[in-house]
Design an enzyme around this catalytic site. Structure first.
Site, PDB file in Angstrom:
ATOM      1  CG  ASP A 197      19.841  37.259  21.337  1.00  0.00           C
ATOM      2  OD1 ASP A 197      19.037  37.983  20.784  1.00  0.00           O
ATOM      3  OD2 ASP A 197      21.198  37.307  21.143  1.00  0.00           O
ATOM      4  CD  GLU A 249      16.693  36.572  17.388  1.00  0.00           C
ATOM      5  OE1 GLU A 249      16.605  37.733  16.927  1.00  0.00           O
ATOM      6  OE2 GLU A 249      17.549  36.260  18.150  1.00  0.00           O
TER       7      GLU A 249
HETATM    8  C1  NOJ Z   1      18.906  39.456  18.377  1.00  0.00           C
HETATM    9  C2  NOJ Z   1      18.281  40.362  19.039  1.00  0.00           C
HETATM   10  O1  NOJ Z   1      17.044  40.408  18.870  1.00  0.00           O
HETATM   11  C3  NOJ Z   1      19.044  41.739  18.750  1.00  0.00           C
HETATM   12  O2  NOJ Z   1      18.260  43.020  19.247  1.00  0.00           O
HETATM   13  C4  NOJ Z   1      20.641  41.682  18.890  1.00  0.00           C
HETATM   14  O3  NOJ Z   1      21.181  42.737  18.460  1.00  0.00           O
HETATM   15  C5  NOJ Z   1      21.278  40.333  18.581  1.00  0.00           C
HETATM   16  N1  NOJ Z   1      20.480  39.119  18.541  1.00  0.00           N
HETATM   17  C6  NOJ Z   1      22.504  40.191  19.164  1.00  0.00           C
HETATM   18  O4  NOJ Z   1      22.207  39.864  20.376  1.00  0.00           O
END
Ligand code: NOJ
Ligand code: MG
Length: 499
Positions: A197, A249
């Site tokens: 993440d 990500e």
């Molecule tokens: C990216 C995640 O995909 C999203 O859903 C989340 O709200 C944020 N990161 C914070 O962790």
């Protein structure tokens, strides 16, 4: 060296709360996933990625982790997780889990200890606490408002996301040590890898200076130090047997910046959000494909939807045109070298749902007053004529209401229809398997007028982004998103041909 499994894999994202509910509380869970794994086997994917199912007060639906070593009782327990991994592996599916390293929940024991220990304590140093009468700098939270929240004793803590998600201080050695334990815990339980993440967050510019509007060099994202973290995680992954991997990500600005996350001693893959953001245009598609392949090489990935963005059927215009374009764009991405990430429900052609404000759950929506991400998180329809469409046992309603006109989109309805999106996805993945690993990594790509043309080894892919039919030329049709009649491909359609 043998090609690692992830190199050309199709990975299916399970948004755990909304996939399938095993216990009837209206919230998807691990038992629900286990009961529906056959759907994924029949679909023909290679791997699943599970969004966070760890103990959490669910303020950001699991991305606010209170204990990364425990399964939240909402979703099951460790025994259910182990059973699911075992079942998935038995059916040939790899399993990725989420790691959330930028922040924890306000319910995490570290944050509670930090509040109790007070200003200046080592417990507070694991976060970014600052004294003062106003927020320490001008940073805004991703979910609206300032990125600082004040606690009772007057100090402020930093949160790039919701106020319930305090950012960790990655300069404090406890933090990297902790996350190494987290990785090992799940690797020891047999997971094949991680989705990381906000992999481009974690480190901030020391001193937390103000952000300068318009300056692409932002103090809170994509700092050079973050690469040391990924290098250390790569060493952990490499110390395990099998091809354990990590996909990051990282919402960074260009393909070259993204490529820095994919250096040989860093992450194996990163989501290619440039593809997701490319509009319906042959020129734009060609440019993104060219840039992505040049920059990402063997770590190339393709993704059109996930739990944070408007579903691609809707992005491409909804209705018949949106659905047709979505199928065609999916064919384009599945023709390319690298791996593809599918988001649950896209195999059903689900559109974005307009969720009524009184049902908004996403902190982004609740805090900003604008529709957020609930519309792509509506629980899946499995069967039946009315909500909950077999989402869980009984007639209890799911955590976000489903539209009343989804009966025709359910898995069982589409299984009965050879023209359905589900049938088409099964065919795409089946045909893709016949060339994905052997067609090579070299792609010639061009936009001729409104037609995207790609050649990869013996396979050609054409996407008609224009408004008139075009000739497909020589070759045997492997698959077409709309029938090729008299050698013509209609608008909003794609075809795969083999020499
Ligand atoms: C990216 C995640 O995909 C999203 O859903 C989340 O709200 C944020 N990161 C914070 O962790
Ligand atoms: Mg449940």
């Amino acid at each position: 060296m043998e090609t690692p499994w992830w190199r050309h894999a199709v990975c299916y994202q399970i948004y755990v709360r909304s996939f399938a509910d095993g216990d009837g509380d209206g919230i998807g869970d691990l038992a629900g996933i286990a009961s529906r794994l056959d759907h994924l086997v029949r679909l023909g994917v290679d791997a699943v990625w599970l969004t966070p199912f760890y103990r959490s007060p669910q303020h950001d639906h699991g991305y606010d982790v209170a204990d990364p070593f425990a399964v939240d009782p909402l979703f099951g327990d460790l025994a259910a997780f182990d059973a699911l991994v075992e079942q998935a592996h038995r059916t040939g599916l790899k399993v990725l889990v989420d790691v959330v390293p930028n922040h924890v929940s306000v319910d995490h024991e570290w944050f509670r200890a930090a509040l109790a220990a007070g200003p200046g304590s080592p417990e507070r140093d694991r976060f970014h606490f600052r004294p003062g009468t106003a927020p320490f700098n001008n940073w805004n939270a991703m979910f609206g408002g300032p990125a600082w929240t004040q606690v009772e004793d007057g100090e402020w803590y930093l949160h790039l996301f919701d106020s319930t998600q305090p950012d960790l201080n990655w300069e404090n050695p406890d933090v990297p040590a902790y996350f190494e334990q987290v990785l090992r815990f799940w690797l020891d339980r047999g997971v094949d890898g991680f989705r990381i993440d906000v992999a481009h967050a974690l480190h901030k510019v020391p001193g937390l200076p103000d952000e300068i509007p318009g300056d692409p060099d932002q103090p809170q994202w994509d700092r050079p130090e973050v690469h040391d973290v990924h290098r250390s995680w790569r060493r952990v992954l490499d110390s395990y047997d099998g091809d354990r991997m990590a996909v990051g990500e990282a919402w960074v600005f260009d393909a070259d910046a993204l490529a820095r996350y994919l250096r040989p001693d860093e992450l194996h893959q990163a989501f290619n959000f440039h593809w997701l953001g490319t509009p319906w245009s042959a020129d734009a598609f060609a440019a993104t494909i060219r840039d992505s392949l040049a920059a990402l090489g063997g770590g190339a990935t393709w993704v059109l939807s996930n739990h944070d963005v408007v579903r691609h059927v809707t992005r491409y215009g909804d209705g018949p045109a949106g659905s047709a374009r979505a199928r065609a764009a999916t064919m384009a991405m599945l023709a390319l070298p690298g791996s593809a990430y599918l988001y649950q429900g896209e195999e059903l052609g689900l559109p974005e749902v307009e969720v009524a404000p009184e049902h908004w759950q996403d902190p982004l929506a609740v805090r900003t007053g604008n529709p957020g991400r609930d519309g792509c998180r509506v629980p899946l329809p499995w069967s039946g004529e009315a909500p909950p469409y077999g989402f869980g046992p009984g007639s209890g309603q799911p955590w976000i209401p489903q539209p009343t006109d989804w009966a025709g989109l359910s898995v069982s309805a589409q299984e009965a229809d050879p023209q359905s999106t589900l049938a088409f996805y099964r065919q795409m993945l089946d045909v893709r398997r016949s060339f994905a690993a052997t067609a090579g990594d070299h792609v010639e790509v061009s936009a001729e007028g409104d037609v995207l043309q790609m050649r990869r080894g013996p396979v050609r892919c054409l996407v008609n982004c224009g408004s008139v039919p075009v000739a497909v030329g020589a070759g045997t049709t492997l698959l077409a998103s709309s029938p090729v009649v008299d050698g013509l491909l209609v608008p909003d359609a794609a075809v795969w041909l083999r020499d």
